[in-house]
Design an enzyme around this catalytic site. Structure first.
Site, PDB file in Angstrom:
ATOM      1  N   SER A  97      73.878 -14.570 -82.708  1.00 36.26           N
ATOM      2  CA  SER A  97      74.187 -13.085 -83.282  1.00 36.26           C
ATOM      3  C   SER A  97      73.343 -13.043 -83.595  1.00 36.26           C
ATOM      4  O   SER A  97      73.563 -11.579 -84.690  1.00 36.26           O
ATOM      5  CB  SER A  97      74.462 -14.415 -84.185  1.00 36.26           C
ATOM      6  OG  SER A  97      74.223 -15.017 -85.111  1.00 36.26           O
ATOM      7  N   GLU A 150      82.042  -8.474 -80.002  1.00 35.52           N
ATOM      8  CA  GLU A 150      81.055  -7.807 -79.688  1.00 35.52           C
ATOM      9  C   GLU A 150      80.682  -8.259 -78.181  1.00 35.52           C
ATOM     10  O   GLU A 150      80.182  -9.398 -78.343  1.00 35.52           O
ATOM     11  CB  GLU A 150      80.015  -7.690 -80.862  1.00 35.52           C
ATOM     12  CG  GLU A 150      80.541  -7.270 -82.494  1.00 35.52           C
ATOM     13  CD  GLU A 150      79.114  -7.764 -83.371  1.00 35.52           C
ATOM     14  OE1 GLU A 150      79.005  -6.911 -84.279  1.00 35.52           O
ATOM     15  OE2 GLU A 150      78.651  -8.578 -83.091  1.00 35.52           O
ATOM     16  N   ASN A 188      76.177  -7.780 -87.845  1.00 37.58           N
ATOM     17  CA  ASN A 188      75.462  -8.480 -88.791  1.00 37.58           C
ATOM     18  C   ASN A 188      74.160  -7.848 -88.990  1.00 37.58           C
ATOM     19  O   ASN A 188      73.752  -8.194 -89.312  1.00 37.58           O
ATOM     20  CB  ASN A 188      74.776  -9.463 -87.327  1.00 37.58           C
ATOM     21  CG  ASN A 188      75.706 -10.511 -87.851  1.00 37.58           C
ATOM     22  OD1 ASN A 188      76.354 -10.906 -88.659  1.00 37.58           O
ATOM     23  ND2 ASN A 188      75.126 -12.066 -86.881  1.00 37.58           N
TER      24      ASN A 188
END
Length: 314
Positions: free
Chosen positions: A147, A180, A218
């Site tokens: 991430s 994603e 993020n």
């Protein structure tokens, strides 16, 4: 799920010349935590076969229980006539394997995709992918669920840079609809398409992104949370009022301080520290003093009972 002890000896595999990645049917997941188990579950529910690998049997027993409990909840919600049969049917597509202490990793010759969902530590990821690059068939695609780390940095230790990419799922994987898909500098169009199609077949909404820090979600979310902390540090508002403002004024389900406590303050700090070290000229990546201090005090958010909020009083 079947618990299999992986062989300790070296494994000889058929590794012919690489060709375009095939449609993904069989996957291998390294990491039996929340993300790995969730990915395996949704893959099995959509007809794929999955193997989960982790360090020891205790971790994998918890993985097994987590998946079975989750499938049981799905069966109840979908009013399945025979919930036990439903759970067994899905679970039969998942097997679990213990990582051998020798580090020799067995990869089946029909493995189309390997997904890594382990700790966000670049050295540990490099060690895993170096080993897998030697043992996995040349046609096998590699993907990371990172991430916060760079996809290109993770896979620079491999010799198949055209067959790598990012598949960033969100927690909890069975419920969160977004994935994603990240294209590295050398990721081929065929590999990217294979990853995109796989995520789509899982029933997810897929967005594409290049290998920028934090990708889409993020990259926007973490600096937003950091700026909220800096706003409070300046004395412009209380953290409670910031949360109320963003929930009622922007329609967010959680304010930034509630969200940081939910994610884990140590996780937020880890991400920001990594980005700040790599991009020192980016002011948005500067770590707020209040965040660093809370982590130093062991106040990590909901999981420790205290973060920006004191959950023992709620």
């Amino acid at each position: 799920l079947l618990l299999n002890r992986m062989s300790v000896g070296s494994v000889v595999l058929r590794r012919g010349m690489a060709s375009a990645p095939p449609a993904i049917s069989n996957i291998m997941i390294f990491g039996g935590g929340l993300m790995g188990s969730g990915i395996a579950q949704v893959a099995a529910q959509t007809g794929h076969r999955a193997v989960i690998v982790d360090q020891n049997g205790d971790i994998l027993k918890a993985t097994h229980k987590r998946i079975v409990d989750s499938l049981s909840r799905v069966a109840k919600k979908q009013a399945v006539d025979d919930p036990a049969k439903y759970v067994d049917s899905i679970a039969s597509r998942i097997s679990i394997q213990v990582l051998p202490t020798s580090g020799d990793i067995e990869v089946a010759s029909d493995t189309d995709l390997i997904i890594e969902a382990i700790v966000e530590n670049l050295d540990i990821k490099h060690k895993l992918w170096t080993s897998l690059d030697k043992s996995a068939p040349k046609n096998t695609v590699f993907a990371t669920n990172t991430s916060s780390l760079s996809v290109d940095d993770i896979f620079k230790v491999t010799a198949r840079r055209d067959r790598v990419g990012g598949l960033h799922f969100f927690n909890p994987v069975p419920m969160m609809k977004l994935v994603e898909v990240i294209k590295g500098e050398d990721t081929s169009d065929a590999t990217f398409t294979a990853l995109y199609d796989f995520a789509t077949k899982l029933g997810k909404t897929v967005v594409k992104c290049g290998d920028t820090p934090g990708f889409i979600v993020n990259r926007l979310l973490v600096p937003y949370m950091a700026e909220a902390a800096r706003l409070v540090e300046r004395g412009d508002a209380s953290f409670q009022d910031v949360d109320t403002g963003m929930k009622l004024g922007a329609g967010h389900p959680m304010g930034p301080f509630e969200l940081m406590d939910y994610v884990g303050l140590d996780t937020c700090l880890f991400i920001l520290d990594g980005w700040a070290q790599r991009y020192p000229d980016q002011p948005n990546f500067k770590v707020p003093d209040s965040l660093r201090q809370l982590v130093r005090e062991g106040k990590l958010g909901r999981k420790s009972g205290h973060g920006f909020y004191n959950y023992s009083k709620l």
